[in-house]
Design a protein around this motif. Structure first.
Motif, mmCIF file in Angstrom:
data_model
loop_
_atom_site.group_PDB
_atom_site.id
_atom_site.type_symbol
_atom_site.label_atom_id
_atom_site.label_comp_id
_atom_site.label_asym_id
_atom_site.label_seq_id
_atom_site.Cartn_x
_atom_site.Cartn_y
_atom_site.Cartn_z
ATOM 1 N N THR A 102 0.854 -1.182 0.000
ATOM 2 C CA THR A 102 0.000 0.000 0.000
ATOM 3 C C THR A 102 0.888 1.228 0.000
ATOM 4 O O THR A 102 2.117 1.116 0.082
ATOM 5 N N ALA A 103 0.281 2.405 -0.061
ATOM 6 C CA ALA A 103 1.072 3.638 -0.006
ATOM 7 C C ALA A 103 1.895 3.681 1.286
ATOM 8 O O ALA A 103 3.081 4.040 1.274
ATOM 9 N N GLU A 108 7.110 2.989 3.970
ATOM 10 C CA GLU A 108 7.927 2.291 4.964
ATOM 11 C C GLU A 108 9.164 1.665 4.314
ATOM 12 O O GLU A 108 10.262 1.710 4.871
ATOM 13 N N ILE A 109 9.000 1.116 3.114
ATOM 14 C CA ILE A 109 10.139 0.536 2.384
ATOM 15 C C ILE A 109 11.154 1.626 2.048
ATOM 16 O O ILE A 109 12.368 1.435 2.195
ATOM 17 N N ILE A 110 10.662 2.792 1.632
ATOM 18 C CA ILE A 110 11.555 3.917 1.326
ATOM 19 C C ILE A 110 12.309 4.341 2.580
ATOM 20 O O ILE A 110 13.524 4.584 2.545
ATOM 21 N N ARG A 111 11.616 4.435 3.718
ATOM 22 C CA ARG A 111 12.276 4.813 4.983
ATOM 23 C C ARG A 111 13.355 3.795 5.356
ATOM 24 O O ARG A 111 14.426 4.152 5.836
ATOM 25 N N TRP A 112 13.056 2.506 5.138
ATOM 26 C CA TRP A 112 14.036 1.459 5.435
ATOM 27 C C TRP A 112 15.270 1.639 4.548
ATOM 28 O O TRP A 112 16.403 1.533 5.027
ATOM 29 N N ASN A 136 0.149 1.157 -9.032
ATOM 30 C CA ASN A 136 0.482 0.101 -9.985
ATOM 31 C C ASN A 136 0.989 -1.188 -9.358
ATOM 32 O O ASN A 136 0.964 -2.235 -10.007
ATOM 33 N N TYR A 137 1.451 -1.120 -8.123
ATOM 34 C CA TYR A 137 1.985 -2.306 -7.454
ATOM 35 C C TYR A 137 1.395 -2.433 -6.061
ATOM 36 O O TYR A 137 2.095 -2.586 -5.074
ATOM 37 N N ALA A 138 0.062 -2.357 -6.021
ATOM 38 C CA ALA A 138 -0.680 -2.489 -4.765
ATOM 39 C C ALA A 138 -0.893 -3.977 -4.469
ATOM 40 O O ALA A 138 -0.779 -4.815 -5.367
#
Length: 161
Positions: A102-103, A108-112, A136-138
């Motif tokens: 999800t958004a 969270e992935i970006i923060r990691w 597009n990648y939900a």
């Protein structure tokens, strides 16, 4: 005594020279092809500049087939340029296409990545990237089929002749 010494010295110099020539010839016979290959100049690969917004306008790396950017495998939609420019600079687009979130999950992935992988601050691109990824990648509701409701099935006996 001096002439004998000079003669011996001249002979040793000649022997050393001949041994050096023989060594070079033997080396060339054994490794000449490899040395020639190493010394041959390599063609310089031409780097083409990426032109955002071309939308598959003819160049192979910009070709889009059925809404998928051929070179990266990413969905060609709004925000594609920001994702390709920021994300695929460090890792393969396959890392994006094989994940779903999800958004909040993508953020969270970006923060990691920023905390552990030295990802730079994305600034105003972050919102564009997260929107693209979340759209597009939900997460997909794909998996095993739902269980059968045995109670509601109308059973009958098959009569064989």
């Amino acid at each position: 005594m001096r002439p004998a010494y000079d003669t011996l010295r001249a002979m040793l110099t000649t022997i050393n020279f001949v041994a050096g020539v023989l060594f070079c010839c033997l080396f060339w016979l054994l490794a000449g092809d490899a040395v020639t290959e190493m010394l041959r100049p390599r063609p310089v690969m031409e780097q083409k500049a990426y032109r955002p917004g071309t939308g598959g306008g003819g160049e192979p790396e910009e070709k889009v087939t059925n809404g998928i950017h051929d070179a990266t495998g990413l969905i060609f939609a709004e925000g594609f340029e920001a994702v390709r420019g920021n994300c695929t600079a460090c890792h393969s687009a396959k890392l994006i296409t094989q994940n779903r979130a999800t958004a909040a999950g993508w953020t969270e992935i970006i923060r990691w990545m920023q905390a552990t992988q030295n990802l730079h601050d994305l600034g105003e691109n972050e919102e564009i990237i997260v929107k693209y990824l979340a759209t597009n990648y939900a997460p997909e509701d794909v998996g095993r089929r739902a269980g059968l409701d045995v109670e509601s099935i109308e059973w009958y006996l098959l009569e064989l002749e």
